[in-house]
Design an enzyme around this catalytic site. Structure first.
Site: not given
Length: 362
Positions: A169, A272, A302
């Site tokens: 991320s 996601d 995610h």
């Protein structure tokens, strides 16, 4: 202003204006509160097979990294695998249990030295602080490789010529920016040699929404409201999400066609909201002749690999990562041994994608 209004402005206590997963609160006067507890309440799953310790890599900002290595390594020298945690640049830590458990698995499955650095968080430290700290964590490794009296805990087992940089991320964003900054061959880090990058659901942004952002479910683990909040707190003051550190293809971003890059693997979950940005990133770079591959796990949210590390998709991702530490012939054997049915169906041909990974990380 009247005396009464002035008095009221002085005595009115600050109120909360932003909150992130129960561990960060931002107040109207600019002050913040951070919890000493992580947002992921899971037990640490260490069993003694992996050794670890903390090191200060930036005494100026009191930043630490956590080192992991197998207690009984399978090779005299092990590759080095950076894992840079996520959290929207605002939350997260190398010490959070979800991060530590994932690093245990990486060190064990990859038979690698795993380095998990912290970085300064927003809004107290807006971008580019996190990117700068990621670079400092790499320079620390270089200093160890060059030191007359290095830490033998690391240097006795680390192969400085076989380094991989991975990020989850926000960590994936940092990994991308390091790839651009260091360029192919990572000459500024010699004798440390970066062989490739793994971007796990990289946190990119932009002022124009992608389809997956605009149409993604509001109850997603990382929904659009939370994405906007993270950017609001971390974007440099006076800037937008088209900032070059945030949008690789923004109107003032560096032209990546002209940048030589080491191999990159991009991994996203099919559900996601960041999926389209990761896919566009991979497709553009591939069209420009970069050595890059894209793998999409259908139906996954995610951070699926740390949220549910025992799921089949998470195991498949770990298998892909494990290929970095095997001779090419052995890699093919491993790939064939684990049938494609172990990997969830996706719009991509996984056999083609993972064979490309073999070529990348040979």
């Amino acid at each position: 202003m009247s005396d009464m209004a002035a008095s009221a402005s002085i005595t009115t206590p600050p109120h909360e204006v932003d909150e992130c997963r129960g561990v960060l609160r931002v107040y109207s006067d600019g002050s913040t509160w951070r919890s000493s507890k992580p947002s992921f309440n899971v037990p640490v799953n260490g069993d003694g097979s992996i050794l670890w310790k903390d090191i200060v890599f930036d005494p100026v900002h009191d930043l630490q990294l956590r080192l992991y290595k197998p207690a009984s390594p399978s090779l005299p020298k092990l590759p080095v695998f950076y894992y840079i945690h996520g959290g929207g640049f605002c939350i997260g830590s190398r010490a959070w249990p979800n991060c530590q458990n994932y690093c245990f698995r990486l060190a064990s499955n990859l038979q690698a030295v795993v380095i998990s650095p912290d970085y300064r968080l927003a809004p107290e430290n807006r971008l580019p602080a996190a990117i700068e700290d990621g670079f400092m964590a790499m320079k620390w490794l270089q200093a160890q490789a060059l030191a007359n009296n290095p830490d033998p805990w690391l240097t006795d087992v680390a192969d400085f010529s076989k380094v991989f940089i991975s990020g989850d991320s926000a960590g994936g964003n940092i990994a991308h920016n390091l790839a651009v900054q260091l360029g192919a061959g990572s000459l500024d880090l010699a004798p440390v040699l970066v062989r490739g990058y793994v971007l796990l659901a990289p946190f990119f942004g932009g002022t124009v929404l992608t389809r997956s952002e605009a149409e993604g479910p509001k109850d997603a683990f990382l929904n659009l409201e939370l994405i906007d909040r993270f950017w609001r707190l971390s974007v440099p003051m006076g800037e937008t999400t088209d900032h070059p550190l945030i949008n690789p293809f923004g109107p003032v971003s560096r032209r990546l066609e002209q940048v030589n890059l080491d191999p990159i693997l991009v991994v996203v979950g099919g559900s996601d909201l960041l999926k389209d940005r990761g896919k566009e990133y991979a497709e553009r770079l591939k069209n420009w002749g970069k050595k890059i591959e894209y793998v999409e796990f259908e139906g996954q949210q995610h951070g699926f690999f740390t949220i549910d590390p025992n799921s089949e998709p998470a195991k498949a991702l770990m298998l892909a990562s494990n290929l970095i530490n095997k001779p090419r012939s052995t890699k093919r054997d491993i790939f064939m041994k684990h049938s494609i049915s172990h990997i969830p169906k996706t719009p991509n041909d996984h056999k083609k994608e993972f064979e490309a990974v073999l070529v990348h990380f040979s």
